[in-house]
Motif scaffolding. Structure first.
Motif, PDB file in Angstrom:
ATOM      1  N   ASP A 203     120.646  30.615  98.537  1.00 43.84           N
ATOM      2  CA  ASP A 203     120.380  31.135  97.198  1.00 43.84           C
ATOM      3  C   ASP A 203     118.878  31.290  96.958  1.00 43.84           C
ATOM      4  O   ASP A 203     118.044  30.902  97.786  1.00 43.84           O
ATOM      5  CB  ASP A 203     121.034  30.266  96.120  1.00 43.84           C
ATOM      6  CG  ASP A 203     120.488  28.837  96.071  1.00 43.84           C
ATOM      7  OD1 ASP A 203     119.330  28.615  96.477  1.00 43.84           O
ATOM      8  OD2 ASP A 203     121.231  27.940  95.618  1.00 43.84           O
ATOM      9  N   PHE A 204     118.568  31.850  95.803  1.00 41.68           N
ATOM     10  CA  PHE A 204     117.177  32.178  95.476  1.00 41.68           C
ATOM     11  C   PHE A 204     116.271  30.952  95.504  1.00 41.68           C
ATOM     12  O   PHE A 204     115.172  30.988  96.060  1.00 41.68           O
ATOM     13  CB  PHE A 204     117.130  32.844  94.101  1.00 41.68           C
ATOM     14  CG  PHE A 204     115.744  33.175  93.630  1.00 41.68           C
ATOM     15  CD1 PHE A 204     114.991  34.156  94.261  1.00 41.68           C
ATOM     16  CD2 PHE A 204     115.187  32.493  92.554  1.00 41.68           C
ATOM     17  CE1 PHE A 204     113.706  34.460  93.827  1.00 41.68           C
ATOM     18  CE2 PHE A 204     113.904  32.795  92.113  1.00 41.68           C
ATOM     19  CZ  PHE A 204     113.165  33.776  92.751  1.00 41.68           C
ATOM     20  N   ASP A 205     116.732  29.853  94.907  1.00 40.30           N
ATOM     21  CA  ASP A 205     115.905  28.642  94.860  1.00 40.30           C
ATOM     22  C   ASP A 205     115.600  28.130  96.261  1.00 40.30           C
ATOM     23  O   ASP A 205     114.487  27.652  96.527  1.00 40.30           O
ATOM     24  CB  ASP A 205     116.603  27.548  94.050  1.00 40.30           C
ATOM     25  CG  ASP A 205     116.615  27.853  92.556  1.00 40.30           C
ATOM     26  OD1 ASP A 205     115.762  28.649  92.116  1.00 40.30           O
ATOM     27  OD2 ASP A 205     117.477  27.312  91.841  1.00 40.30           O
ATOM     28  N   GLN A 206     116.575  28.220  97.150  1.00 45.18           N
ATOM     29  CA  GLN A 206     116.356  27.768  98.528  1.00 45.18           C
ATOM     30  C   GLN A 206     115.332  28.647  99.238  1.00 45.18           C
ATOM     31  O   GLN A 206     114.508  28.149 100.014  1.00 45.18           O
ATOM     32  CB  GLN A 206     117.681  27.778  99.294  1.00 45.18           C
ATOM     33  CG  GLN A 206     118.662  26.707  98.857  1.00 45.18           C
ATOM     34  CD  GLN A 206     120.005  26.852  99.544  1.00 45.18           C
ATOM     35  OE1 GLN A 206     120.657  27.890  99.456  1.00 45.18           O
ATOM     36  NE2 GLN A 206     120.430  25.809 100.243  1.00 45.18           N
ATOM     37  N   VAL A 207     115.385  29.940  98.968  1.00 42.68           N
ATOM     38  CA  VAL A 207     114.416  30.860  99.565  1.00 42.68           C
ATOM     39  C   VAL A 207     113.004  30.512  99.097  1.00 42.68           C
ATOM     40  O   VAL A 207     112.069  30.393  99.900  1.00 42.68           O
ATOM     41  CB  VAL A 207     114.750  32.325  99.202  1.00 42.68           C
ATOM     42  CG1 VAL A 207     113.648  33.259  99.704  1.00 42.68           C
ATOM     43  CG2 VAL A 207     116.090  32.731  99.795  1.00 42.68           C
ATOM     44  N   VAL A 208     112.859  30.334  97.790  1.00 40.15           N
ATOM     45  CA  VAL A 208     111.544  30.020  97.221  1.00 40.15           C
ATOM     46  C   VAL A 208     111.017  28.697  97.772  1.00 40.15           C
ATOM     47  O   VAL A 208     109.840  28.597  98.154  1.00 40.15           O
ATOM     48  CB  VAL A 208     111.614  29.973  95.680  1.00 40.15           C
ATOM     49  CG1 VAL A 208     110.307  29.433  95.098  1.00 40.15           C
ATOM     50  CG2 VAL A 208     111.901  31.361  95.125  1.00 40.15           C
ATOM     51  N   GLU A 209     111.868  27.690  97.824  1.00 37.68           N
ATOM     52  CA  GLU A 209     111.439  26.386  98.322  1.00 37.68           C
ATOM     53  C   GLU A 209     111.021  26.457  99.788  1.00 37.68           C
ATOM     54  O   GLU A 209     110.083  25.773 100.209  1.00 37.68           O
ATOM     55  CB  GLU A 209     112.558  25.355  98.143  1.00 37.68           C
ATOM     56  CG  GLU A 209     112.812  24.952  96.701  1.00 37.68           C
ATOM     57  CD  GLU A 209     111.581  24.353  96.029  1.00 37.68           C
ATOM     58  OE1 GLU A 209     110.774  23.691  96.721  1.00 37.68           O
ATOM     59  OE2 GLU A 209     111.425  24.548  94.809  1.00 37.68           O
ATOM     60  N   THR A 210     111.703  27.290 100.557  1.00 40.12           N
ATOM     61  CA  THR A 210     111.340  27.453 101.970  1.00 40.12           C
ATOM     62  C   THR A 210     109.940  28.040 102.093  1.00 40.12           C
ATOM     63  O   THR A 210     109.118  27.578 102.896  1.00 40.12           O
ATOM     64  CB  THR A 210     112.352  28.364 102.690  1.00 40.12           C
ATOM     65  OG1 THR A 210     113.646  27.762 102.641  1.00 40.12           O
ATOM     66  CG2 THR A 210     111.948  28.568 104.150  1.00 40.12           C
ATOM     67  N   VAL A 211     109.659  29.052 101.288  1.00 42.18           N
ATOM     68  CA  VAL A 211     108.334  29.683 101.332  1.00 42.18           C
ATOM     69  C   VAL A 211     107.262  28.692 100.872  1.00 42.18           C
ATOM     70  O   VAL A 211     106.193  28.580 101.494  1.00 42.18           O
ATOM     71  CB  VAL A 211     108.300  30.953 100.462  1.00 42.18           C
ATOM     72  CG1 VAL A 211     106.888  31.536 100.440  1.00 42.18           C
ATOM     73  CG2 VAL A 211     109.288  31.986 100.990  1.00 42.18           C
ATOM     74  N   LEU A 212     107.541  27.968  99.808  1.00 48.28           N
ATOM     75  CA  LEU A 212     106.569  26.991  99.309  1.00 48.28           C
ATOM     76  C   LEU A 212     106.277  25.917 100.357  1.00 48.28           C
ATOM     77  O   LEU A 212     105.128  25.473 100.500  1.00 48.28           O
ATOM     78  CB  LEU A 212     107.082  26.347  98.022  1.00 48.28           C
ATOM     79  CG  LEU A 212     107.115  27.247  96.787  1.00 48.28           C
ATOM     80  CD1 LEU A 212     107.810  26.543  95.629  1.00 48.28           C
ATOM     81  CD2 LEU A 212     105.703  27.660  96.377  1.00 48.28           C
ATOM     82  N   GLN A 213     107.291  25.516 101.094  1.00 45.91           N
ATOM     83  CA  GLN A 213     107.087  24.516 102.140  1.00 45.91           C
ATOM     84  C   GLN A 213     106.228  25.078 103.266  1.00 45.91           C
ATOM     85  O   GLN A 213     105.364  24.381 103.819  1.00 45.91           O
ATOM     86  CB  GLN A 213     108.431  24.047 102.696  1.00 45.91           C
ATOM     87  CG  GLN A 213     108.321  22.892 103.684  1.00 45.91           C
ATOM     88  CD  GLN A 213     107.706  21.648 103.073  1.00 45.91           C
ATOM     89  OE1 GLN A 213     108.142  21.181 102.019  1.00 45.91           O
ATOM     90  NE2 GLN A 213     106.675  21.101 103.720  1.00 45.91           N
ATOM     91  N   LEU A 214     106.439  26.341 103.597  1.00 44.89           N
ATOM     92  CA  LEU A 214     105.620  26.984 104.625  1.00 44.89           C
ATOM     93  C   LEU A 214     104.156  27.043 104.192  1.00 44.89           C
ATOM     94  O   LEU A 214     103.246  26.839 105.001  1.00 44.89           O
ATOM     95  CB  LEU A 214     106.143  28.393 104.911  1.00 44.89           C
ATOM     96  CG  LEU A 214     107.482  28.476 105.652  1.00 44.89           C
ATOM     97  CD1 LEU A 214     107.995  29.916 105.656  1.00 44.89           C
ATOM     98  CD2 LEU A 214     107.342  27.970 107.085  1.00 44.89           C
ATOM     99  N   VAL A 215     103.945  27.314 102.910  1.00 45.05           N
ATOM    100  CA  VAL A 215     102.577  27.347 102.387  1.00 45.05           C
ATOM    101  C   VAL A 215     101.961  25.953 102.471  1.00 45.05           C
ATOM    102  O   VAL A 215     100.811  25.786 102.907  1.00 45.05           O
ATOM    103  CB  VAL A 215     102.554  27.850 100.927  1.00 45.05           C
ATOM    104  CG1 VAL A 215     101.146  27.736 100.350  1.00 45.05           C
ATOM    105  CG2 VAL A 215     103.042  29.291 100.852  1.00 45.05           C
ATOM    106  N   LYS A 216     102.727  24.949 102.066  1.00 45.99           N
ATOM    107  CA  LYS A 216     102.235  23.565 102.112  1.00 45.99           C
ATOM    108  C   LYS A 216     101.890  23.162 103.541  1.00 45.99           C
ATOM    109  O   LYS A 216     100.849  22.531 103.790  1.00 45.99           O
ATOM    110  CB  LYS A 216     103.293  22.626 101.539  1.00 45.99           C
ATOM    111  CG  LYS A 216     102.865  21.171 101.503  1.00 45.99           C
ATOM    112  CD  LYS A 216     103.951  20.299 100.883  1.00 45.99           C
ATOM    113  CE  LYS A 216     103.520  18.834 100.864  1.00 45.99           C
ATOM    114  NZ  LYS A 216     104.580  17.968 100.259  1.00 45.99           N
ATOM    115  N   ASP A 217     102.749  23.534 104.477  1.00 44.16           N
ATOM    116  CA  ASP A 217     102.529  23.174 105.880  1.00 44.16           C
ATOM    117  C   ASP A 217     101.295  23.854 106.466  1.00 44.16           C
ATOM    118  O   ASP A 217     100.713  23.366 107.440  1.00 44.16           O
ATOM    119  CB  ASP A 217     103.754  23.550 106.717  1.00 44.16           C
ATOM    120  CG  ASP A 217     104.971  22.692 106.393  1.00 44.16           C
ATOM    121  OD1 ASP A 217     104.800  21.637 105.749  1.00 44.16           O
ATOM    122  OD2 ASP A 217     106.085  23.093 106.767  1.00 44.16           O
TER     123      ASP A 217
END
Length: 219
Positions: A203-217
């Motif tokens: 879902d949308f929230d999972q997509v956003v969280e994945t991108v945010l984690q990539l940015v954090k990493d």
């Protein structure tokens, strides 16, 4: 300053994801596809199709695009075209501009200028951001989804539902444009170092969280 580059075909959720990520991070947001659409709108309204004339229109136009994920707008020669560029006629004619190499280079130069001027960071979405516009971006993502999922999403967006009639009316719009754009841009397979994010079954929230984690990493 951080740059998040997101590529992908129609219907994968690039725009909604890029806007939300920009909001969460306090970054600017650049929709490069809207720039091509705005120039396609201009050429369509002026009856311009010849590549030389298309380039002249792109070079002479006063194109302004918002970098805010919350107050997005696009204007051409002081005309607000934010809604007009989403019409089916414009979608069918984007290749009039994107297929002209010199016109494309003009818009890429503009995009790079916006990126370089971003004060804190910027999320940029399109079809050649990870490979051409910003190949050195801190985070590079290719968003994908199965064809039937993409067509259904775009049908809901354009027609308000995804019944058989809406799907049939949307099929060529999605896959046809992908076929045309793939002749000048590689956006269907991830280049080296680009993270592939399949949005078909999340879902949308999972997509956003994945991108945010990539940015954090990446920090």
């Amino acid at each position: 300053m951080s740059v998040v580059a997101i590529d992908g075909p129609s219907g994968v959720g690039k725009s909604s994801t890029a806007k939300e990520v920009a909001r969460r991070l306090g970054f600017q947001y650049l929709d490069t596809g809207a720039m091509y659409r705005a120039m396609a709108w201009l050429c369509l309204n002026r009856g311009v199709t010849d590549p030389v004339d298309v380039l002249e229109q792109v070079r002479g136009a006063d194109l302004e695009i918002s970098l805010s994920p919350d107050e997005f707008f696009v204007s051409v020669d002081d005309i607000d075209v934010t809604e007009d560029i989403r019409g089916a006629d414009v979608s069918a004619n984007v290749q009039t501009v994107s297929g002209v190499v010199d016109a494309r280079e003009e818009l890429i130069d503009m995009q790079r200028t916006y990126i370089a001027a971003a004060p804190e960071g910027i999320v940029v979405e399109g079809r050649d951001i990870t490979t051409v516009v910003a190949p050195d971006a801190d985070v590079r993502i290719l968003m994908t989804a199965r064809d039937e999922v993409r067509v259904a999403r775009r049908a809901k967006e354009v027609h308000g539902n995804a019944d058989a009639e809406a799907i049939a009316a949307t099929q060529d719009l999605v896959t046809g444009r992908d076929a045309k754009d793939s002749a000048t841009t590689s956006f269907l397979e991830a280049a080296d170092g680009v993270y592939t994010l399949d949005t078909s079954d999340i879902d949308f929230d999972q997509v956003v969280e994945t991108v945010l984690q990539l940015v954090k990493d990446s920090q």
